[in-house]
Design a protein around this motif. Structure first.
Motif, short mmCIF file in Angstrom:
data_model
loop_
_atom_site.label_atom_id
_atom_site.label_comp_id
_atom_site.label_asym_id
_atom_site.label_seq_id
_atom_site.Cartn_x
_atom_site.Cartn_y
_atom_site.Cartn_z
N TRP A 294 0.89 -1.14 0.10
CA TRP A 294 -0.06 0.05 -0.12
C TRP A 294 1.10 1.06 0.10
CZ3 TRP A 294 -4.46 -1.45 -1.35
CH2 TRP A 294 -5.00 -2.87 -0.89
N GLY A 295 1.55 1.23 -0.99
CA GLY A 295 2.62 2.59 -1.16
C GLY A 295 3.82 2.15 -0.34
N LEU A 296 4.73 3.28 -0.20
CA LEU A 296 5.85 3.05 0.21
C LEU A 296 6.00 4.51 1.60
CD1 LEU A 296 8.17 2.90 -2.58
CD2 LEU A 296 7.62 1.03 -1.03
N HIS A 297 6.88 4.22 2.38
CA HIS A 297 7.27 5.17 3.07
C HIS A 297 8.91 4.91 3.86
CE1 HIS A 297 6.26 1.84 5.88
NE2 HIS A 297 7.22 2.23 6.44
N ALA A 298 9.63 5.97 4.23
CA ALA A 298 11.31 5.85 4.59
C ALA A 298 11.07 4.67 5.76
CB ALA A 298 11.79 6.90 4.95
N TYR A 299 11.96 3.46 5.58
CA TYR A 299 12.13 2.51 6.42
C TYR A 299 13.43 1.57 6.05
CZ TYR A 299 10.09 -0.68 3.50
OH TYR A 299 9.79 -1.48 2.30
N MET A 300 13.91 0.95 6.79
CA MET A 300 15.06 0.21 6.45
C MET A 300 15.08 -1.11 7.21
SD MET A 300 18.35 2.88 5.59
CE MET A 300 17.91 4.21 6.82
N THR A 301 15.48 -2.19 6.58
CA THR A 301 15.71 -3.34 7.22
C THR A 301 16.93 -4.17 6.59
OG1 THR A 301 14.45 -5.00 5.56
CG2 THR A 301 13.17 -3.71 7.08
N PRO A 302 17.31 -5.37 7.10
CA PRO A 302 18.67 -5.84 6.42
C PRO A 302 18.61 -6.09 4.89
CG PRO A 302 18.12 -6.68 8.65
CD PRO A 302 16.93 -5.95 8.23
#
Length: 633
Positions: A294-302
């Motif tokens: 459902w879209g994107l937002h700023a986040y980070m995972t490995p």
């Protein structure tokens, strides 16, 4: 017996759950699979080391502390020539240079004497930051910290005979680079037969079929038409990777610069393996391929993330990444990794990417960087033109072409509507107006910023400069010192600061006559130097003699004295490393409009060393109505 059987079964399951991933990791040689369990780590190590560790780096061969290299525009520097068999285990870079150096400096790596590079990408894009940005990233194989400055890659890069690592500066200014290339030498039989590859690709713009000028409401009404358009075989998709050979695709990073309002990420990923006509792997949307919904937002995972995201605005920039380290995509003859740009390729945005993969060939022809200017989006070009205007204005002012410099600023101000950049130009234009005797114009420009700027920082600068208009005796002393400095005017302290605070402005009153500006600099990690200038509205500061420097503690050193035998002229006027406009100068130039140069003494390399700078000047009463602010330098 039953209990023993159960216990043995549980023990076997326990051991397999830890050891099998390690064995699979060794078999596939899939780098980036960090082992977090001590049990796995020690079980994976042989009793005796089977490799030796080495490093190529930019350390100062003279033994001093200048642990970097300079790469001039158009120059290619060889960072490492390694002999095999071996494998690079870690890359670390940090650099200082012009705006968008991350897109203009290119990393190339050649394996085993191949004529074509296996790695060829702008440094920023390789480290998951598109658009020339410097972003913090927390992926498993690539980690970037300290506001994008410290770039690390932990992907294993094996080679059989040799490795050549290069950096090419395709920008317009010199770049200063610090680097580590950690590698290990192994036995020939340890080579897996797979070479690491990473290639940049772009399409500015993609070939869409929806009107770019539709506003958000009109775009929403047109969605039902777009969503009914079929796209089964991926014609016109954006290409992330297209190679022949045998290997594993392990991921990519994608940068999108929106040329129109609206959501750009409705395109499906389509991966064609070994000559398939229809996608072997067909996804359901861009955000889905990058493991969001459902879209994107700023986040980070490995393994996946969005280091930067600007949503539905025209001109918005976004960066996303996805790694297949736990599920590498195998191909025996060929692979094409593509993605739609909007459903059925409806949008015409700017796409750029870096694909990461392993294959049995040491080099490949995929990807074409093109000229450096061609890698700039419209937003990047606009910013670079702004910086070029600052630099050109700076040079013209120094050469005495004040009217021409002001005309260039006027043209840029009419063109550039971005608030931050237009306010920087207004600062410069106000300074030039003062030099041209246009006092009312200068005051009007500064008052505009003081009254309407969204930035408290820029409002304070404007208010400081408006202080000059309150009295003919009012003055601003502008200083930036390296590293810790204390400033004195006629023997009285006026303030202190550090290099990292940037240029500071000190309000003083200067009556006609002789004055002495003195600055004590204590070196911590860099050079001993200073930028300083005196600004007044209706009088001039006239130089008696050049800046002087000493490293001796002299009584009343901060005062004017006739005996200057123990002082010496400063060694250099200009900038560290002979840059045309170094970052310190640009900081001063942007926020205060000063034309002062950096003065420094390279003898001050020693940590804790103290230098004393001073310069006498005269405020000339007779020149009050005839001249305008005159730079100390």
């Amino acid at each position: 017996m039953k209990n023993k059987t159960v216990n043995l079964s549980l023990y076997a399951l326990f051991i397999c759950s830890f050891l099998l991933p390690t064995l699979c990791c060794q078999q596939l040689k899939m780098p980036g699979r960090h082992c977090f369990s001590p049990l796995i780590f020690f079980d994976a190590l042989p009793p005796q080391p089977i490799y030796t560790n080495w490093r190529a780096s930019s350390w100062d061969r003279t033994g001093k502390n200048i642990d970097c290299i300079q790469i001039a525009p158009g120059q290619t520097s060889t960072l490492a020539r390694l002999s095999g068999p071996g494998e690079i285990t870690h890359l670390w870079f940090t650099y200082a240079g012009e705006e968008y150096a991350s897109r203009l400096v290119v990393l190339r790596i050649f394996w085993d004497g191949a004529s074509l590079p296996a790695v060829e990408a702008p440094v920023g894009d390789f480290f998951l930051s598109a658009h020339g940005l410097n972003l913090d990233v927390e992926a498993r194989p690539i980690v970037v910290t300290n506001s994008g400055a410290a770039k690390n890659c932990y992907l294993i890069m094996p080679f059989k005979r040799s490795a050549l690592v290069e950096l090419r500066n395709e920008g317009f200014q010199q770049v200063t680079v610090y680097y580590h290339i950690d590698y290990r030498k192994t036995s020939r039989r340890a080579f897996s037969g797979l070479y690491f590859h990473a290639k940049y690709h772009q399409q500015f713009p993609t070939d869409g079929w929806i009107d770019l000028d539709l506003d958000l409401a009109q775009r929403a009404q047109a969605d039902h038409i777009v969503n009914q358009e079929p796209n089964i075989r991926g014609q016109g998709n954006y290409t992330i990777l297209d190679v022949c050979g045998t290997g594993y695709y392990i991921g990519c990073t994608l940068g999108v610069h929106s040329r129109a309002v609206g959501w750009w990420g409705e395109g499906d990923d389509m991966i064609f393996i070994d000559g398939a006509i229809t996608p072997t792997l067909h996804g359901t949307g861009t955000e889905d391929y990058f493991n969001n919904a459902w879209g994107l937002h700023a986040y980070m995972t490995p393994l996946y993330g969005v280091p930067h995201y600007e949503a539905y605005v025209k001109g918005g920039q976004s960066c996303v990444y996805r790694f297949h380290l736990d599920d590498p995509i195998a191909f025996k003859r060929s692979i094409q990794v593509t993605i739609e740009h909007g459903h059925a390729n409806s949008r015409s945005d700017d796409y750029s990417s870096v694909a990461y993969w392993y294959q049995t060939e040491p080099g490949d022809s995929f990807g074409y960087l093109g000229p450096a200017r061609g890698r700039m989006t419209a937003r990047m070009v606009d910013t670079m033109d702004h910086v070029a205007t600052l630099r050109q204005t700076y040079e013209l002012e120094r050469e005495g072409h004040t009217a021409q410099a002001a005309e260039i600023c006027e043209q840029r101000l009419r063109h550039d509507t971005a608030p931050v950049r237009s306010e920087v130009i207004k600062f410069l234009l106000a300074r030039l107006a003062l030099k041209l005797g246009q006092t009312d114009k200068a005051k009007s420009l500064l008052q505009e910023i003081a009254d309407h700027s969204d930035s408290g920082y820029r409002r304070r600068i404007a208010q400081d400069m408006l202080y000059l208009f309150e009295s003919t005796n009012n003055a601003l002393i502008l200083i930036n010192g390296d590293d810790i400095y204390n400033a004195y005017l006629d023997g009285m302290p006026i303030g202190s600061g550090t290099l990292f605070e940037g240029c500071k402005r000190f309000r003083v009153t200067l009556k006609p006559g002789r004055h002495t500006l003195a600055i004590r600099c204590r070196n911590i990690i860099l050079f001993g130097g200073v930028i300083a200038e005196v600004l007044m509205l209706d009088s001039s500061t006239i130089t008696d003699n050049d800046w002087l420097v000493t490293d001796e503690q002299i009584e009343d050193w901060e005062l004017h004295t006739d005996d200057i035998t123990s002082w010496r002229p400063v060694m250099e006027y200009g900038t560290h490393y002979d840059h045309v406009v170094y970052s310190y100068q640009m900081n001063v130039l942007e926020w205060t409009g000063t034309g002062a140069q950096w003065i420094w003494d390279e003898r001050n390399y020693i940590d804790g060393h103290i230098l004393y700078f001073k310069r006498d000047f005269i405020v000339n009463e007779e020149a009050w109505r005839q001249t305008v602010p005159y730079s100390l330098l």
